[in-house]
Structures are given as C-alpha cells and as structure tokens.
Design a protein around this motif. Structure first.
Motif, PDB file in Angstrom:
ATOM      1  N   THR A  69       4.124   2.538  -8.911  1.00 52.54           N
ATOM      2  CA  THR A  69       4.879   1.793  -7.912  1.00 52.54           C
ATOM      3  C   THR A  69       4.169   1.852  -6.570  1.00 52.54           C
ATOM      4  OG1 THR A  69       6.971   2.292  -9.021  1.00 52.54           O
ATOM      5  CG2 THR A  69       7.080   1.602  -6.726  1.00 52.54           C
ATOM      6  N   ILE A  70       4.074   0.699  -5.913  1.00 56.46           N
ATOM      7  CA  ILE A  70       3.544   0.637  -4.557  1.00 56.46           C
ATOM      8  C   ILE A  70       4.635   0.075  -3.648  1.00 56.46           C
ATOM      9  CG2 ILE A  70       1.159   0.324  -5.370  1.00 56.46           C
ATOM     10  CD1 ILE A  70       1.430  -2.648  -4.574  1.00 56.46           C
ATOM     11  N   SER A  71       4.573   0.408  -2.375  1.00 56.05           N
ATOM     12  CA  SER A  71       5.579  -0.120  -1.452  1.00 56.05           C
ATOM     13  C   SER A  71       5.010  -0.201  -0.041  1.00 56.05           C
ATOM     14  CB  SER A  71       6.827   0.765  -1.462  1.00 56.05           C
ATOM     15  OG  SER A  71       6.540   2.062  -0.967  1.00 56.05           O
ATOM     16  N   PHE A  72       5.637  -1.053   0.763  1.00 58.87           N
ATOM     17  CA  PHE A  72       5.255  -1.189   2.165  1.00 58.87           C
ATOM     18  C   PHE A  72       6.445  -1.734   2.950  1.00 58.87           C
ATOM     19  CE2 PHE A  72       4.044  -5.032  -0.108  1.00 58.87           C
ATOM     20  CZ  PHE A  72       4.544  -6.058   0.685  1.00 58.87           C
ATOM     21  N   ARG A  78       3.793  -9.701 -14.970  1.00 57.17           N
ATOM     22  CA  ARG A  78       4.200  -8.371 -15.402  1.00 57.17           C
ATOM     23  C   ARG A  78       4.679  -7.451 -14.278  1.00 57.17           C
ATOM     24  NH1 ARG A  78       1.031 -10.746 -18.714  1.00 57.17           N
ATOM     25  NH2 ARG A  78       1.125 -10.359 -20.964  1.00 57.17           N
ATOM     26  N   ILE A  79       4.403  -7.805 -13.043  1.00 53.82           N
ATOM     27  CA  ILE A  79       4.890  -6.977 -11.947  1.00 53.82           C
ATOM     28  C   ILE A  79       6.390  -7.207 -11.740  1.00 53.82           C
ATOM     29  CG2 ILE A  79       2.672  -6.863 -10.749  1.00 53.82           C
ATOM     30  CD1 ILE A  79       3.704  -9.037  -8.852  1.00 53.82           C
ATOM     31  N   LYS A  80       7.053  -6.210 -11.170  1.00 55.98           N
ATOM     32  CA  LYS A  80       8.466  -6.318 -10.834  1.00 55.98           C
ATOM     33  C   LYS A  80       8.604  -6.048  -9.337  1.00 55.98           C
ATOM     34  CE  LYS A  80      10.057  -4.886 -15.413  1.00 55.98           C
ATOM     35  NZ  LYS A  80      10.852  -3.871 -16.190  1.00 55.98           N
ATOM     36  N   ILE A  81       9.142  -7.027  -8.625  1.00 51.30           N
ATOM     37  CA  ILE A  81       9.230  -6.946  -7.165  1.00 51.30           C
ATOM     38  C   ILE A  81      10.676  -6.712  -6.741  1.00 51.30           C
ATOM     39  CG2 ILE A  81       8.804  -8.162  -4.996  1.00 51.30           C
ATOM     40  CD1 ILE A  81       6.748  -9.879  -6.540  1.00 51.30           C
ATOM     41  N   LYS A  82      10.880  -5.731  -5.858  1.00 55.19           N
ATOM     42  CA  LYS A  82      12.198  -5.454  -5.294  1.00 55.19           C
ATOM     43  C   LYS A  82      12.091  -5.487  -3.772  1.00 55.19           C
ATOM     44  CE  LYS A  82      15.911  -2.009  -5.145  1.00 55.19           C
ATOM     45  NZ  LYS A  82      16.350  -0.652  -5.592  1.00 55.19           N
ATOM     46  N   TYR A  83      13.003  -6.203  -3.147  1.00 51.27           N
ATOM     47  CA  TYR A  83      12.997  -6.280  -1.679  1.00 51.27           C
ATOM     48  C   TYR A  83      14.372  -5.927  -1.136  1.00 51.27           C
ATOM     49  CZ  TYR A  83      12.802  -8.125   3.073  1.00 51.27           C
ATOM     50  OH  TYR A  83      12.858  -8.246   4.432  1.00 51.27           O
ATOM     51  N   THR A  84      14.409  -4.987  -0.196  1.00 52.11           N
ATOM     52  CA  THR A  84      15.653  -4.632   0.485  1.00 52.11           C
ATOM     53  C   THR A  84      15.432  -4.777   1.984  1.00 52.11           C
ATOM     54  OG1 THR A  84      15.041  -2.276   0.544  1.00 52.11           O
ATOM     55  CG2 THR A  84      16.378  -3.033  -1.318  1.00 52.11           C
ATOM     56  N   GLN A  85      16.497  -5.160   2.702  1.00 56.64           N
ATOM     57  CA  GLN A  85      16.368  -5.398   4.139  1.00 56.64           C
ATOM     58  C   GLN A  85      17.560  -4.835   4.892  1.00 56.64           C
ATOM     59  OE1 GLN A  85      15.372  -9.462   5.175  1.00 56.64           O
ATOM     60  NE2 GLN A  85      16.138  -9.231   7.271  1.00 56.64           N
ATOM     61  N   ASN A  86      17.259  -4.159   5.986  1.00 60.34           N
ATOM     62  CA  ASN A  86      18.288  -3.635   6.874  1.00 60.34           C
ATOM     63  C   ASN A  86      17.951  -4.084   8.288  1.00 60.34           C
ATOM     64  OD1 ASN A  86      20.336  -2.225   8.118  1.00 60.34           O
ATOM     65  ND2 ASN A  86      19.399  -0.198   7.832  1.00 60.34           N
ATOM     66  N   VAL A  98       9.391  -3.582   0.657  1.00 65.20           N
ATOM     67  CA  VAL A  98       8.962  -4.244  -0.583  1.00 65.20           C
ATOM     68  C   VAL A  98       8.457  -3.169  -1.539  1.00 65.20           C
ATOM     69  CG1 VAL A  98       7.398  -5.918  -1.633  1.00 65.20           C
ATOM     70  CG2 VAL A  98       8.322  -6.333   0.670  1.00 65.20           C
ATOM     71  N   THR A  99       9.022  -3.147  -2.726  1.00 64.53           N
ATOM     72  CA  THR A  99       8.591  -2.205  -3.762  1.00 64.53           C
ATOM     73  C   THR A  99       8.132  -3.010  -4.974  1.00 64.53           C
ATOM     74  OG1 THR A  99      10.218  -0.577  -3.023  1.00 64.53           O
ATOM     75  CG2 THR A  99       9.256  -0.254  -5.207  1.00 64.53           C
ATOM     76  N   ILE A 100       6.923  -2.708  -5.453  1.00 65.63           N
ATOM     77  CA  ILE A 100       6.363  -3.445  -6.593  1.00 65.63           C
ATOM     78  C   ILE A 100       6.005  -2.471  -7.699  1.00 65.63           C
ATOM     79  CG2 ILE A 100       4.567  -5.024  -7.382  1.00 65.63           C
ATOM     80  CD1 ILE A 100       4.218  -5.937  -4.496  1.00 65.63           C
ATOM     81  N   GLU A 101       6.578  -2.703  -8.868  1.00 63.39           N
ATOM     82  CA  GLU A 101       6.223  -1.908 -10.043  1.00 63.39           C
ATOM     83  C   GLU A 101       5.056  -2.596 -10.750  1.00 63.39           C
ATOM     84  OE1 GLU A 101       8.307  -1.277 -14.251  1.00 63.39           O
ATOM     85  OE2 GLU A 101       9.398  -0.232 -12.639  1.00 63.39           O
ATOM     86  N   VAL A 102       3.950  -1.881 -10.879  1.00 62.60           N
ATOM     87  CA  VAL A 102       2.720  -2.443 -11.447  1.00 62.60           C
ATOM     88  C   VAL A 102       2.478  -1.836 -12.828  1.00 62.60           C
ATOM     89  CG1 VAL A 102       0.233  -2.741 -11.125  1.00 62.60           C
ATOM     90  CG2 VAL A 102       1.757  -2.679  -9.123  1.00 62.60           C
TER      91      VAL A 102
END
Length: 427
Positions: A57-60, A360-368, A374-378
């Motif tokens: 998992t990578i995130s930024f 094949r990647i799974k992208i999750k985005y949350t905002q406050n 942004v979190t990406i499962e690779v």
C-alpha cells in the motif's frame, strides 16, 4: 534467395482489396475497426496469477485550497491521454537506429547507407528536432517504437550490416524502446522447432542484454498452413504475455473498461510504402485512417507495424524513410506537443503493462475539509515488467499540493495549474 521470403504477410481478402481498390481503403479500415471493437472482448484473459499476500500500500496527502469534494480515479491511459499508439518494427533492421531513433529523439539522421544486401537503410542526413508528446504536465517525451528482433541475426559484422548490433539494441532499449521476441532464427518453414525458436531467442537476449522479453511477434514467411498457431501456443506457454499474429484483437482496442489480458493475441496491421514514389498519397491514405481512429470516442489503443524505415523499401514490406518521416511528423504535429497533445506514443509492452496495473490497483480517497488522503493498494507486479506507472485523473476546481515523503514512489501533478492529473512512478 531465402532472405527474400522473410516476413511475407498472409494476404487476407481485406489486404487484397486494399491493393486492387485503393479508394476503398479507408472505408474497409473503418469496417474492420467497427467489427474488432464489437468482438474484442472475446480475445482477452488474465495471464498472471496474483498473490494477494504480496500486495503493498502507498499513500499521500492532498492539500486543497477549498473544501470542495474531490473525485480521484485511475486514468484509462497513462498521462490521461485519449490515444495510445503502438508502432512496431519487425526483424531488427539497422534502419531504425540510423533514421527513426534520431528522428524521434532529435539529432543527426543518417545519410544514405548501402547495406550488405545492396539496399539503402539510411535517411536524408538532416538534423531532427525530435518528435514528442508530453506527460500531461511539463515534460516532453520522445516518440518510441517496439522492435521485434531475432537474436541469431544480431552482430557487429560486416560494417555495412543490415541488422542491428547488440550495442545498438541496448541503446534503443535504454531509451525506452521495447524489445519483443521474434524467434531466434526467424524460422517459419516446414520442420521448424517453434518451441526452440521462442526459448533460444529469450536466452540470447538474456545473455547479451540482461533482460527477459515478455511479448512475442510471430515471424512471417514461407511456411506450412497454421504454423502461427504453434508459435502462439509455445510463446504463451513460455513466458509471453501476448502474441502479435495474423488473426486477433485490434488494430483498434477500446480500453475504457476493465480488460482481461490473459494470453492476448492481436493482429498485425502493416503500414508500407507503395511503388508510387511521387508525393505521399499512400501515406495520406494511412493518415486518413489514423485520423478516423483518433476521432473515436473513449480511450483508444491502436497498433501498427512495418519492417525497414530506410531509403529503400526493404523487401517491398517497409516504409521508405521519406514516407516514414512524413507519416510520423504529421502525427506528431497534429497529436503530439505541437498539436493537441492527445497521443501517448508508446510501444506495445509499455501500454500493456499500464493497463494491467490500472485494472488491478485499488484506490481509496478520504477527505476532511481541505485535506485529502489517497491510499492505493498495489498488487504483486510480474518481475519482467519494466513499467510501473499509475496516472490518476482528478476532478476538482480547487488547486492543490501533494505531500509525500515515501521512498517507494515518485509523484508529480498539475495541482497548481490545471489540477486534473497526478502521475505516480513506483520504484
């Protein structure tokens, strides 16, 4: 002489009509395109088993200028382009290094060069400024080709050799060109050991260049009926993710939806010069077809092939350099950085690998408020992939900045200008 039989394409009714009735060329192309687009789903599968335990998992963070909600998803094509264009040159003839490489990258194009077969594999001796598309941000990227090569034909002699040397192939590879398996001897005749042709060429490139090829192009020539099916079978069973053959997907592939790429076989479509050397009427017909493809809705993947690109029409299966230069320069001026910049001019393997990872990647985005994560499962990526890139399409009217200190990837965006694109390169 035997080499005159190399890569003679099988003639379909469509190709025969092209030669006999040139004015129907564009109409027939469009008919084939409509057919292949409607049937392409039958040609795909999934070639790689993924070990879910090896995902990472990578995130930024995204720092926004407003609280507006942002939408982020994987771009259909790298750099969020409309048209991926893959052009392959068969057989590893030296003209690609002498003419196409400097034309694309910028530099001195070779003057005429008569090779060992008494053909001219050189060009016009001019200085090229290069042909480019952009990464959707501020960087220009030179056009690139794919090369289908035979390890048994590569060498340093004679000095006026017709084929590439190992050093030349290595330089092209290091510049981002893809090297595709074309069989070790380009053998097609009765008695050919197809498995050995596939595996010996793989070994040859591993030993001389240090990497493993992952896509195969069926060599053409004098052969028994159905020989290409044996090449397809042995290539797919021995490490190739896809095979270019006589019948299959394409030349137009719509990639807006998830694509199963397993054991993919796609059909080669050749661009060749005609006997008419006055003007560029033949190339204009091919360009009209190209324009029709570029106007199709949704993201498109288009592939074409030829053989030599020197001054001679090598084996009458090639593009003379003036035609090649006119063809590629016209495309660059219309769809590259000098035009609308809608093209991603990349070899087949590069496009294949992007789509494989995209699906094949799974992208999750949350905002406050003004901060998003942004979190990406690779997934686990096959070892012989050379491209590990993700482009994200961003929908927001807000400017933004990226915050990341991860050593696992390199990230860039247009957050301060157009705020529509994020490019990620996985390390």
């Amino acid at each position: 002489m035997d080499f005159l039989q190399r890569d003679v394409p099988l003639k379909s009714q469509y190709q025969i009509l092209q030669m006999k009735i040139p004015r129907l060329q564009i109409k027939m192309h469009l008919f084939i395109f409509a057919f292949t687009i409607s049937s392409v789903s039958f040609c795909f599968g999934n070639n790689s088993k993924i070990d879910s335990s090896k995902t990472k998992t990578i995130s930024f963070k995204i720092k926004l200028k407003s609280t507006e909600k942002v939408k982020i998803q994987a771009a259909d094509l790298k750099f969020n382009k409309h048209l991926a264009y893959s052009f392959t040159v068969d057989d590893g003839y030296r003209s690609v290094y002498l003419t196409a490489f400097p034309l694309f990258n910028g530099g001195k194009i070779s003057p005429p060069m008569i090779n060992e077969w008494k053909n001219d594999q050189g060009g016009d001796g001019t200085i090229s400024k290069g042909l480019f598309y952009s990464d959707g941000l501020e960087s220009k990227i030179p056009f690139k080709l794919g090369l289908a090569i035979n390890g048994g034909a590569i060498g340093d002699l004679p000095t006026n050799r017709g084929h590439l040397s190992w050093l030349e192939v290595k330089e092209l590879y290091n510049a981002g060109w893809d090297i595709l398996n074309h069989g070790f001897h380009h053998a097609t005749k009765h008695g050919t050991n197809f498995l050995t042709e596939v595996t010996e060429n793989t070994t040859s490139i591993q030993q001389n260049l240090g990497f493993t090829m992952s896509h195969f192009v069926v060599p053409g020539g004098e052969s028994d009926p159905g020989y290409h099916l044996e090449y397809e079978r042995d290539a797919l069973a021995n490490g190739s993710f896809s095979v270019a053959s006589y019948v299959g997907a394409g030349p137009v592939i719509k990639v807006g939806n998830k694509i199963n790429l397993d054991k993919m076989i796609y059909a080669r479509t050749f661009v060749q010069s005609s006997k008419d050397t006055v003007g560029f009427k033949t190339m204009d017909r091919f360009l009209a077809t190209f324009d029709s493809v570029a106007k199709l809705s949704g993201p498109i993947w288009y592939n074409e092939f030829t053989h030599g690109v020197g001054n001679s029409n090598l084996w009458n299966l090639s593009m003379r350099f003036p035609d090649f230069k006119y063809y590629m320069t016209t495309i660059a001026n219309k769809y590259g950085t000098n035009g609308n910049d809608s093209i991603w001019m990349a070899p087949w393997q590069e496009v294949y690998e992007y789509i494989w990872l995209r699906d094949r990647i799974k992208i999750k985005y949350t905002q406050n408020n003004k901060e998003g994560i942004v979190t990406i499962e690779v997934p686990e990526i096959p070892k012989n992939f050379r491209n590990k890139d993700i482009s994200l399409a961003v929908e927001t009217s807000s400017k933004f900045e990226i915050e990341s200190n991860s050593p696992d990837f390199k990230i860039s965006s247009d957050g301060k200008t157009k705020h529509k694109l994020i490019n990620i390169h996985l390390k």
